[in-house]
Each structure stands twice: as structure tokens, then as C-alpha cells.
Design a protein around this motif. Structure first.
Motif, PDB file in Angstrom:
ATOM      1  N   GLY A  73       0.022  -0.023  19.530  1.00  0.00           N
ATOM      2  CA  GLY A  73       1.106  -0.651  20.279  1.00  0.00           C
ATOM      3  C   GLY A  73       2.383  -0.822  19.470  1.00  0.00           C
ATOM      4  O   GLY A  73       3.406  -1.237  20.013  1.00  0.00           O
ATOM      5  N   GLY A  74       2.336  -0.514  18.177  1.00  0.00           N
ATOM      6  CA  GLY A  74       3.534  -0.599  17.349  1.00  0.00           C
ATOM      7  C   GLY A  74       3.958   0.776  16.853  1.00  0.00           C
ATOM      8  O   GLY A  74       3.382   1.788  17.258  1.00  0.00           O
ATOM      9  N   ARG A  75       4.951   0.818  15.995  1.00  0.00           N
ATOM     10  CA  ARG A  75       5.402   2.077  15.384  1.00  0.00           C
ATOM     11  C   ARG A  75       5.391   1.859  13.882  1.00  0.00           C
ATOM     12  O   ARG A  75       6.218   1.137  13.354  1.00  0.00           O
ATOM     13  N   LEU A  76       4.421   2.470  13.217  1.00  0.00           N
ATOM     14  CA  LEU A  76       4.220   2.203  11.796  1.00  0.00           C
ATOM     15  C   LEU A  76       4.614   3.392  10.920  1.00  0.00           C
ATOM     16  O   LEU A  76       4.859   4.499  11.416  1.00  0.00           O
ATOM     17  N   ALA A  77       4.644   3.145   9.602  1.00  0.00           N
ATOM     18  CA  ALA A  77       4.933   4.209   8.644  1.00  0.00           C
ATOM     19  C   ALA A  77       3.796   5.240   8.680  1.00  0.00           C
ATOM     20  O   ALA A  77       2.637   4.873   8.862  1.00  0.00           O
ATOM     21  N   PRO A  78       4.123   6.529   8.500  1.00  0.00           N
ATOM     22  CA  PRO A  78       3.068   7.542   8.471  1.00  0.00           C
ATOM     23  C   PRO A  78       2.209   7.402   7.210  1.00  0.00           C
ATOM     24  O   PRO A  78       2.678   6.892   6.195  1.00  0.00           O
ATOM     25  N   GLU A  79       0.957   7.851   7.295  1.00  0.00           N
ATOM     26  CA  GLU A  79       0.035   7.664   6.165  1.00  0.00           C
ATOM     27  C   GLU A  79       0.493   8.392   4.903  1.00  0.00           C
ATOM     28  O   GLU A  79       0.104   8.004   3.795  1.00  0.00           O
ATOM     29  N   THR A  80       1.304   9.422   5.065  1.00  0.00           N
ATOM     30  CA  THR A  80       1.791  10.166   3.893  1.00  0.00           C
ATOM     31  C   THR A  80       2.568   9.280   2.918  1.00  0.00           C
ATOM     32  O   THR A  80       2.615   9.566   1.719  1.00  0.00           O
ATOM     33  N   MET A  81       3.167   8.191   3.424  1.00  0.00           N
ATOM     34  CA  MET A  81       3.947   7.328   2.525  1.00  0.00           C
ATOM     35  C   MET A  81       3.048   6.628   1.496  1.00  0.00           C
ATOM     36  O   MET A  81       3.507   6.259   0.416  1.00  0.00           O
ATOM     37  N   ALA A  82       1.773   6.448   1.829  1.00  0.00           N
ATOM     38  CA  ALA A  82       0.844   5.785   0.899  1.00  0.00           C
ATOM     39  C   ALA A  82       0.519   6.661  -0.304  1.00  0.00           C
ATOM     40  O   ALA A  82      -0.049   6.184  -1.289  1.00  0.00           O
ATOM     41  N   LYS A  83       0.886   7.958  -0.227  1.00  0.00           N
ATOM     42  CA  LYS A  83       0.684   8.830  -1.395  1.00  0.00           C
ATOM     43  C   LYS A  83       1.718   8.537  -2.481  1.00  0.00           C
ATOM     44  O   LYS A  83       1.518   8.860  -3.646  1.00  0.00           O
ATOM     45  N   ILE A  84       2.838   7.951  -2.062  1.00  0.00           N
ATOM     46  CA  ILE A  84       3.918   7.664  -3.011  1.00  0.00           C
ATOM     47  C   ILE A  84       3.681   6.321  -3.700  1.00  0.00           C
ATOM     48  O   ILE A  84       3.875   6.167  -4.900  1.00  0.00           O
ATOM     49  N   HIS A  85       3.241   5.340  -2.919  1.00  0.00           N
ATOM     50  CA  HIS A  85       3.003   3.980  -3.422  1.00  0.00           C
ATOM     51  C   HIS A  85       1.952   3.364  -2.507  1.00  0.00           C
ATOM     52  O   HIS A  85       2.013   3.560  -1.293  1.00  0.00           O
ATOM     53  N   PRO A  86       0.988   2.617  -3.086  1.00  0.00           N
ATOM     54  CA  PRO A  86      -0.104   2.076  -2.246  1.00  0.00           C
ATOM     55  C   PRO A  86       0.369   1.240  -1.054  1.00  0.00           C
ATOM     56  O   PRO A  86      -0.356   1.136  -0.065  1.00  0.00           O
ATOM     57  N   PHE A  87       1.549   0.624  -1.128  1.00  0.00           N
ATOM     58  CA  PHE A  87       2.022  -0.177   0.007  1.00  0.00           C
ATOM     59  C   PHE A  87       2.243   0.707   1.236  1.00  0.00           C
ATOM     60  O   PHE A  87       2.148   0.252   2.362  1.00  0.00           O
ATOM     61  N   GLY A  88       2.613   1.962   0.980  1.00  0.00           N
ATOM     62  CA  GLY A  88       2.737   2.920   2.071  1.00  0.00           C
ATOM     63  C   GLY A  88       3.810   2.618   3.095  1.00  0.00           C
ATOM     64  O   GLY A  88       3.726   3.040   4.243  1.00  0.00           O
ATOM     65  N   THR A  89       4.827   1.871   2.691  1.00  0.00           N
ATOM     66  CA  THR A  89       5.896   1.604   3.653  1.00  0.00           C
ATOM     67  C   THR A  89       7.234   1.446   2.940  1.00  0.00           C
ATOM     68  O   THR A  89       7.291   1.446   1.711  1.00  0.00           O
ATOM     69  N   ALA A  90       8.293   1.373   3.710  1.00  0.00           N
ATOM     70  CA  ALA A  90       9.638   1.312   3.138  1.00  0.00           C
ATOM     71  C   ALA A  90      10.026  -0.136   2.860  1.00  0.00           C
ATOM     72  O   ALA A  90       9.501  -1.039   3.506  1.00  0.00           O
ATOM     73  N   PRO A  91      10.970  -0.346   1.926  1.00  0.00           N
ATOM     74  CA  PRO A  91      11.602   0.665   1.090  1.00  0.00           C
ATOM     75  C   PRO A  91      10.792   0.965  -0.166  1.00  0.00           C
ATOM     76  O   PRO A  91      10.081   0.113  -0.681  1.00  0.00           O
ATOM     77  N   MET A  92      10.942   2.200  -0.634  1.00  0.00           N
ATOM     78  CA  MET A  92      10.408   2.618  -1.929  1.00  0.00           C
ATOM     79  C   MET A  92      11.428   3.598  -2.494  1.00  0.00           C
ATOM     80  O   MET A  92      11.970   4.418  -1.754  1.00  0.00           O
ATOM     81  N   ILE A  93      11.642   3.513  -3.808  1.00  0.00           N
ATOM     82  CA  ILE A  93      12.420   4.552  -4.480  1.00  0.00           C
ATOM     83  C   ILE A  93      11.596   5.102  -5.634  1.00  0.00           C
ATOM     84  O   ILE A  93      10.731   4.403  -6.172  1.00  0.00           O
ATOM     85  N   SER A  94      11.861   6.348  -5.977  1.00  0.00           N
ATOM     86  CA  SER A  94      11.349   6.914  -7.225  1.00  0.00           C
ATOM     87  C   SER A  94      12.527   7.094  -8.158  1.00  0.00           C
ATOM     88  O   SER A  94      13.593   7.557  -7.742  1.00  0.00           O
ATOM     89  N   ASP A  95      12.315   6.699  -9.416  1.00  0.00           N
ATOM     90  CA  ASP A  95      13.313   6.952 -10.448  1.00  0.00           C
ATOM     91  C   ASP A  95      12.544   7.665 -11.549  1.00  0.00           C
ATOM     92  O   ASP A  95      11.921   7.018 -12.397  1.00  0.00           O
ATOM     93  N   GLY A  96      12.530   8.979 -11.501  1.00  0.00           N
ATOM     94  CA  GLY A  96      11.620   9.719 -12.377  1.00  0.00           C
ATOM     95  C   GLY A  96      10.197   9.347 -12.003  1.00  0.00           C
ATOM     96  O   GLY A  96       9.845   9.335 -10.824  1.00  0.00           O
ATOM     97  N   PRO A  97       9.376   8.967 -13.005  1.00  0.00           N
ATOM     98  CA  PRO A  97       7.975   8.648 -12.703  1.00  0.00           C
ATOM     99  C   PRO A  97       7.794   7.236 -12.139  1.00  0.00           C
ATOM    100  O   PRO A  97       6.701   6.881 -11.680  1.00  0.00           O
ATOM    101  N   VAL A  98       8.842   6.415 -12.189  1.00  0.00           N
ATOM    102  CA  VAL A  98       8.742   5.013 -11.763  1.00  0.00           C
ATOM    103  C   VAL A  98       8.956   4.905 -10.252  1.00  0.00           C
ATOM    104  O   VAL A  98       9.941   5.416  -9.729  1.00  0.00           O
ATOM    105  N   VAL A  99       8.019   4.261  -9.560  1.00  0.00           N
ATOM    106  CA  VAL A  99       8.189   4.003  -8.131  1.00  0.00           C
ATOM    107  C   VAL A  99       8.339   2.501  -7.937  1.00  0.00           C
ATOM    108  O   VAL A  99       7.540   1.721  -8.456  1.00  0.00           O
ATOM    109  N   ILE A 100       9.374   2.091  -7.237  1.00  0.00           N
ATOM    110  CA  ILE A 100       9.616   0.658  -7.039  1.00  0.00           C
ATOM    111  C   ILE A 100       9.687   0.342  -5.551  1.00  0.00           C
ATOM    112  O   ILE A 100      10.364   1.037  -4.787  1.00  0.00           O
ATOM    113  N   ALA A 101       8.976  -0.702  -5.142  1.00  0.00           N
ATOM    114  CA  ALA A 101       9.015  -1.200  -3.768  1.00  0.00           C
ATOM    115  C   ALA A 101       9.765  -2.525  -3.757  1.00  0.00           C
ATOM    116  O   ALA A 101      10.072  -3.071  -4.808  1.00  0.00           O
ATOM    117  N   GLU A 102      10.044  -3.040  -2.570  1.00  0.00           N
ATOM    118  CA  GLU A 102      10.651  -4.366  -2.348  1.00  0.00           C
ATOM    119  C   GLU A 102      12.183  -4.276  -2.367  1.00  0.00           C
ATOM    120  O   GLU A 102      12.787  -4.045  -3.429  1.00  0.00           O
TER     121      GLU A 102
END
Lengths: 226, 226
Positions: free
Chosen positions: A48-77
């Protein structure tokens, strides 16, 4: 005035989910004139909702936005990403320094946007979604608190043109989303808040905001800022 | 090593509500060795809960903790107060600088504590309080997400002794409350999280934490740090 130009070595990737908080990060990069790559994800219908696709969880376990990559570093929040970009790559532009008289105001709105406002609005959405009794004490108290927070926002924008004071800052980048794109999920009546509405119109005229919202709403899969 | 000693001119008042997030600010001041005044407020029973007394609304319209006064300036919001004190009065002690390799980690946990973790836990409390169907999609998804956040915390504390890395920082001051005092409102089983439990025991041994929790739990009406 010269634009802050980072070395070409940096390459931040914004993992952007359509209709989500990650539009703030696109906007931030456009305001700072920093290069970035934009990876676009579409929401998928779930329960009944519209959620982030499962592919986003490959980038960061939270699997949702926002996330950025800065080289090897991935930051959420959102708030963390905004602070990170401004102080690591933006020479502190769009922030307010500790010795400025409005340092407290700046920090308050920067943290309040997610720490209280979004949290409270999403709680009201949740009660709606599960069909909770609107007359129950928790539901009534939540509505009262949220009205109080909106009144506080309105009072601030009656006293100053931007959240931190006279100048546009990252506090504005944090504060706009709940009143704009979030409204697509459940509209809140902004009629009682003329100062807020006037502020949102001023924001909508900013070239960086216009460009960012077009990108955030588009379907390009990759993009580098000029 | 010399302690950071502010000029005697500064006088921050912590408006402390018993069993609330404002214990973080007492702890912060004790870790930094900064002087402050502690004003103590007791919770009052309202609608089946225990809320801040109405007198707190005379200090700031939000009427709840945390709030500090710094002269005429009143600031709310845990993360904002922590940043404010550290960078305005603490010479940046307990923070991590933009050029440090763990700057992103530091910022993430600093913002995550309220921006996501507290918000999510309180949403689960809310569903409980209104007696929502635990098998509904939103309730199930919330529990899944919260387990994922707890697992992420556990993984972090398996990889590093403190949230930002090797050293104790303000990120720890933000992250401890949801696992300690908040548990008085609704206990979360921490048995599956041995690294987290070991971390909390290490934190409990810190002299500044011990002193702060004693003050936060006591009934003194005013206090100045030595």
C-alpha cells in the motif's frame, strides 16, 4: 564572486530515490557548485506504500535515501551528509560559524528538521495509515504538538527571511522538504501559514533549487554538474 | 593535560526534565568540565503518560527537554545543543574534524541518534500505546526496520570501541540514551546485542557519566560544576 571549485579528484555519488529526502543533497551540491554523480532509483509499490527498491540495500544496509558515496565511504542520514559536504568540500559555505550571533538558530533548525519535525509528521502519517482512532489521547496530542511546531516555523519566518536569519544557509536546505515534496504523500494545509508559503515561493525562485528539483524529479540515470 | 577552562562569564543553564534526553547535556558538560546551572523539572502524569510540566513552556514554546539557556538565547534539540556547546565553548573537544578519516562516521552517528533511531523507537512506542494491530503491514515493517537499526549498531560496536571509532566523542553522548534511560518507558531486549551491552558497561564506568547520571536522577534544584 568566485565559486568554490573543488579539485577534480573528488567524486561524490548521490544515490537518489525519487520523491525523497535525497533531493536535499542534489540541491546542496547545486548551491555549492560542486561536481557529483546522480544515480536515480524509482520507488516500488509495497504493502500500500511506495518504498525504495531492494537494490538500494546493496549500497548501504539501510537501503533507503539519502545515501552518498565518497570513494569507498558511504554515508546515510540527511543532516550528516549536509555537514559532511559543507565542511569537507564546501569550505564551510552555507554554514554559520560558532562566533556568529545566530549560531544557535542555525544549529537548531539544522537538527530540528529531522530530529523533531520529520519525525513528528511521519508519526501522524503512521497513525493515519493504520487507521488509528483520531480522538485517542496520543493522536490528539500528536496533532496539537505538530500544530505547535508549524506555528513555531511560521513565527520564525515572520521574524527572519531564512531559518538561520538574514542569509540562506544549510538550515533552509534541511527545512524545505517537509513542506514541499513530502506533501505528495499526505498534503498538510499550509493556508494558515502565509509566511511559510511566501518563503517557499522565494526558495522556488533560486536557480540551484530549480535545477536540483528538475534533476530530482527526472529520470536521468547519471549526471555530472557543470 | 590542561582542562578546557571557559571564562567565568559564561553561564549555561540546563533545563533538565527527569528521565529525558536532557541527561545528555549534563553528561556533555561534565565530560567537557564546563560550568553550568542545573534546573530540575519532574514529570507529571497526563493521559496515561508522564509528561513535562507546563512550567517548561515558559522557557521555550516546545515546553520539553532538552533546552538550555545561554544568556538570553534558548536552544532546543539535543543535536543542536551538543554542537553548540562543543564548538562555542569546548574548543571542538569531543568532536571529529573534517579532515579526519572518521569524519563521516562521527557525523552519521551524531545525527542518526535523533534523526532516525529515536524517531523509529518512539514510533514503535506509539503503536503500542494506541494498541495497534501488531500484524499490520506498517507495524511489521517498523519492527523489521528497528531490528535492522539495532543490528547495525551492534555491527558498529563489533568493529570499533566507540561509535565514531577509536575515541570517545559526542556521537557516543547522542547514542547512549535510547539504550539506557529510554528503556524505563518500554524495555527493549538487549540480550541479542552483546557488543552493545559491553559498550554500555564501559560507558557506565566513565566518571563524567556516573556523576551526570546521579545529577540527572537526583532532585537538586541548582548546581555549578567544580
Amino acid at each position: 564572486m568566485p565559486r568554490v571549485q573543488p579539485s577534480r579528484g573528488i567524486m561524490i555519488t548521490i544515490h537518489h530515490l525519487h520523491d525523497s529526502r535525497s533531493e536535499r543533497i542534489i540541491w546542496l551540491m547545486e548551491e555549492l557548485g560542486l561536481p557529483y554523480q546522480l544515480d536515480f532509483y524509482h520507488r516500488v509499490p509495497v504493502g500500500g506504500g511506495r518504498l525504495a527498491p531492494e537494490t538500494m540495500a546493496k549500497i548501504h544496509p539501510f537501503g533507503t535515501a539519502p545515501m552518498i558515496s565518497d570513494g569507498p565511504v558511504v554515508i546515510a542520514e540527511s543532516g550528516a551528509i549536509v555537514d559532511y559536504v559543507i565542511h569537507k568540500y564546501g569550505n564551510g559555505k552555507l554554514s554559520v560559524g560558532p562566533q556568529a550571533p545566530n549560531y544557535g538558530e542555525y544549529l537548531f533548525w539544522l537538527h530540528f528538521a529531522e530530529g523533531t519535525l520529520m519525525s513528528q509528521i511521519l508519526r501522524e502519517f503512521l497513525l493515519d495509515r493504520i487507521g488509528a482512532d483520531a480522538q485517542s489521547f496520543p493522536a490528539q496530542r500528536l496533532r496539537q504538538r505538530n500544530k505547535m511546531y508549524f506555528d513555531y516555523v511560521e513565527a520564525r519566518l515572520a521574524a527572519a527571511p531564512y531559518f538561520a536569519g538574514a542569509e540562506f544557509t544549510a538550515a533552509d536546505i534541511m527545512m524545505v522538504f517537509p513542506f514541499t515534496t513530502l506533501q505528495k504523500f499526505k498534503a498538510i494545509d499550509l493556508a494558515p501559514y502565509p509566511k511559510l508559503r511566501a518563503y517557499l515561493l522565494r526558495i522556488a525562485e533560486r536557480p540551484a533549487y530549480k535545477k536540483a528539483m528538475k534533476l530530482a524529479d527526472g529520470d536521468a540515470t547519471s549526471k555530472e554538474a557543470s
